[in-house]
Write an enzyme that holds these catalytic residues in place. Structure first.
Site, PDB file in Angstrom:
ATOM      1  N   LYS A 169      64.123  89.142 -23.432  1.00  0.00           N
ATOM      2  CA  LYS A 169      63.147  89.089 -24.506  1.00  0.00           C
ATOM      3  C   LYS A 169      63.742  89.663 -25.784  1.00  0.00           C
ATOM      4  CE  LYS A 169      58.872  89.587 -21.799  1.00  0.00           C
ATOM      5  NZ  LYS A 169      58.258  88.297 -22.190  1.00  0.00           N
ATOM      6  N   ARG A 227      54.789  84.769 -12.097  1.00  0.00           N
ATOM      7  CA  ARG A 227      54.424  83.752 -11.109  1.00  0.00           C
ATOM      8  C   ARG A 227      55.320  83.835  -9.872  1.00  0.00           C
ATOM      9  NH1 ARG A 227      55.470  79.148 -15.534  1.00  0.00           N
ATOM     10  NH2 ARG A 227      54.945  80.926 -16.875  1.00  0.00           N
TER      11      ARG A 227
HETATM   12  N1  BES Z   1      54.672  89.291 -19.156  1.00  0.00           N
HETATM   13  C1  BES Z   1      54.933  88.090 -19.844  1.00  0.00           C
HETATM   14  C2  BES Z   1      53.683  87.509 -20.498  1.00  0.00           C
HETATM   15  C3  BES Z   1      53.129  88.257 -21.666  1.00  0.00           C
HETATM   16  C4  BES Z   1      53.525  87.954 -22.945  1.00  0.00           C
HETATM   17  C5  BES Z   1      52.170  89.227 -21.490  1.00  0.00           C
HETATM   18  C6  BES Z   1      52.986  88.621 -24.023  1.00  0.00           C
HETATM   19  C7  BES Z   1      51.637  89.902 -22.563  1.00  0.00           C
HETATM   20  C8  BES Z   1      52.036  89.585 -23.825  1.00  0.00           C
HETATM   21  C9  BES Z   1      55.459  87.040 -18.884  1.00  0.00           C
HETATM   22  O1  BES Z   1      56.239  87.527 -17.844  1.00  0.00           O
HETATM   23  C10 BES Z   1      56.332  86.141 -19.683  1.00  0.00           C
HETATM   24  O2  BES Z   1      57.330  86.591 -20.163  1.00  0.00           O
HETATM   25  N2  BES Z   1      55.933  84.884 -19.824  1.00  0.00           N
HETATM   26  C11 BES Z   1      56.662  83.946 -20.594  1.00  0.00           C
HETATM   27  C12 BES Z   1      56.650  82.633 -19.852  1.00  0.00           C
HETATM   28  C13 BES Z   1      57.582  81.606 -20.415  1.00  0.00           C
HETATM   29  C14 BES Z   1      59.005  82.040 -20.195  1.00  0.00           C
HETATM   30  C15 BES Z   1      57.323  80.286 -19.753  1.00  0.00           C
HETATM   31  C16 BES Z   1      55.987  83.817 -21.944  1.00  0.00           C
HETATM   32  O3  BES Z   1      54.761  83.901 -22.013  1.00  0.00           O
HETATM   33  O4  BES Z   1      56.705  83.688 -22.932  1.00  0.00           O
HETATM   34 MN    MN Z   2      58.260  87.727 -18.378  1.00  0.00          MN
END
Ligand code: BES
Ligand code: MN
Ligand code: ZN
Length: 493
Positions: free
Chosen positions: A279, A353
């Site tokens: 990230k 997931r």
């Molecule tokens: N934990 C994150 C989702 C999230 C994002 C929660 C912002 C709270 C605030 C999750 O694990 C994630 O990173 N999801 C990705 C999925 C994508 C790679 C398909 C996302 O939402 O960017």
């Molecule tokens: Mn994530």
């Protein structure tokens, strides 16, 4: 905090501050008119001068009012309408408590029977006020060399002379207190820093909770997960020095011991760096909140045990850390989940997931009536619904409606989203049974579709709480959502 119900006339209430709602048109209820008479028109004189202002939520505090037992009167403007909607009522309660807390007041009494609500009964009013009082009192457990700051509020009483029997009202307040304690536990866990709140820490907290509330707690270690074939969960954990855990907490309250349980599954990523699909740096600290689903399961277990609900409930928490490392999962790796289905991991940041799918398969061994998973699953859900509603996905309309309704009642809302067959298309993989991500479009839906592939044989719902579980910025902190939604749902079972 202590709560009580007082069936007395307003002038007899012994308290540091008596809270009275006054409509903007200054039409007083008969009881308040009577009180005004007993205290030499202190109220109506003040209103005549216009000191209460014009807007809902304006407050004014009166001291040393003669003829009554309360040390102060807090008047709060209840606005122009004859009755209040949910959010107006909450605003009223919240601002009066905040005002009195700022003054360092310890004991407050609400003349709650003097407020008219649209479509809500006194039980609801008491529950919400109880939750708001506990919310006002809540403080983040700061890690600091300075001594902790605490709220002045200690005793809250509700003046409720009316038709509803006091046993019903007392029960409503007791249950709301239990829910409030669950919310506070959920916040406490989620607010902890990720170097303290590790999977091992959560497992220990579960053991503690089990001892205190007579829950049967079971923690699976990595070796046992390997034996069960949880290749997907383990793929997320393998880049971290922290050992993964699979926590199970069982509450047995049903009259019939073998009644089928409801299983809650909470995402417990104690820190989400994204893994190799790293990230960006800004706000990455907020990914300590990626265990808010797990925290809500802890909170609900506690609340349900304190309420002694006549149900069987199981909490399942898959927990690990998502880190980049020489041993971390690569984009392109293919793993085999406990269900036997294979997954091509195209993005290691779609890890929620991956841990949930194995936990959902595991949960089915309890032959549940229904499974509900709770997860800060996608940023896309925040884009879709903002910070008001959780995304609500389900393979069963009855369950979906029940959860939606529980959200509407508590104000801890969730909004239904589709799971149509067509959305599954994007998860196709040339190399495995599925990919772990689809395109950017409809990201919260395709994430839910991924989970749906693991819950085909069971009644299931999924709450995406990414937008509601915590706040960022100056108000950074966990909200304790959706503990009250889930408790309301379970109360109705
Ligand atoms: N934990 C994150 C989702 C999230 C994002 C929660 C912002 C709270 C605030 C999750 O694990 C994630 O990173 N999801 C990705 C999925 C994508 C790679 C398909 C996302 O939402 O960017
Ligand atoms: Mn994530
Ligand atoms: Zn995550």
């Amino acid at each position: 905090m202590e709560f009580s119900i007082k069936a007395q006339s307003l002038d007899k209430i012994v308290t540091d501050a008596l809270i009275l709602a006054i409509p903007a048109n200054h039409q007083l209820t008969p009881e308040i008119k009577q009180l005004d008479g007993l205290c030499a028109q202190a109220i109506s004189q003040l209103l005549k001068k216009g000191d209460l202002g014009k807007n809902l939520g304006n407050t004014v505090v009166l001291h040393h009012v003669t003829g009554i037992k309360a040390q102060r009167l807090l008047l709060i403007n209840s606005g122009a309408k004859a009755s209040l909607n949910d959010s107006e009522y909450k605003q009223l309660i919240r601002s009066s408590l905040k005002t009195l807390e700022t003054l360092g007041v310890k004991n407050v009494a609400f003349a709650i029977n003097q407020i008219n609500l649209t479509n809500r009964d006194l039980n609801w009013a008491l529950e919400q006020a109880t939750l708001l009082a506990l919310e006002t009192q809540y403080r983040i457990k700061r890690i600091s060399k300075d001594k902790v700051n605490t709220s002045s509020l200690q005793n809250v009483s509700f003046v409720t002379k009316g038709k509803t029997p006091s046993t019903t009202l007392t029960k409503a307040v007791h249950q709301a207190q239990a829910v409030g304690h669950g919310i506070a536990l959920s916040k406490d866990l989620a607010n902890l820093p990720p170097n303290i709140c590790t999977p091992t820490y959560l497992a220990k907290e579960a053991q503690k909770l089990g001892k205190e509330w007579k829950l049967k707690v079971d923690v699976l270690e990595k070796s046992e997960m390997e034996k069960l074939g949880m290749g997907s969960l383990l793929a997320v954990a393998q880049g971290s020095r922290q050992a993964p855990k699979l926590i199970t907490m069982k509450y047995n309250g049903a009259a019939q011991k073998n009644e089928k349980p409801i299983v809650l599954v909470g995402k417990g990523i104690t820190f989400d760096t994204g893994g190799i699909s790293l990230k960006p740096a800004p706000e990455m600290d907020e990914m300590k909140f990626d265990m808010c689903g797990a925290a809500s399961v802890f909170g609900v277990m506690r609340a349900v045990a304190e309420m002694k609900l006549p149900i069987n409930l199981i909490g399942v928490v898959p927990t690990c850390e998502n880190m980049p490392d020489g041993n971390a999962t690569r984009p392109g790796d293919i793993v085999t989940s406990m269900s036997g289905q294979t997954i091509e991991i195209l993005n290691t940041d779609a890890e929620g997931r991956l841990i949930l799918c194995d936990a959902l398969t595991y949960a089915q061994r309890f032959e549940p009536k229904a499974i509900i998973d709770i997860a800060t699953l996608t940023g896309a859900c925040v884009i879709a619904l903002g910070n008001e509603a959780a995304g609500l996905f389900a393979n069963n309309e009855h369950l979906s409606n029940a959860l939606k309704q529980a959200g509407d009642i508590t104000g801890d809302r969730a909004w239904p989203m589709p799971l149509w067959e067509e959305y599954h298309e994007g998860l196709r993989s040339n190399f495995a049974d599925m990919a772990n991500v689809a395109g950017r479009a409809g990201g919260s839906i395709t994430a839910a579709c991924f989970l749906a592939k693991f819950t085909r044989d069971v009644t299931w719902a999924h709450l995406d709480i990414a937008g509601v579980a915590y706040r960022g910025g100056k108000e950074k902190g966990a909200t304790g959502r959706p503990v009250s939604l889930l408790c309301q749902f379970l109360k109705q079972q």
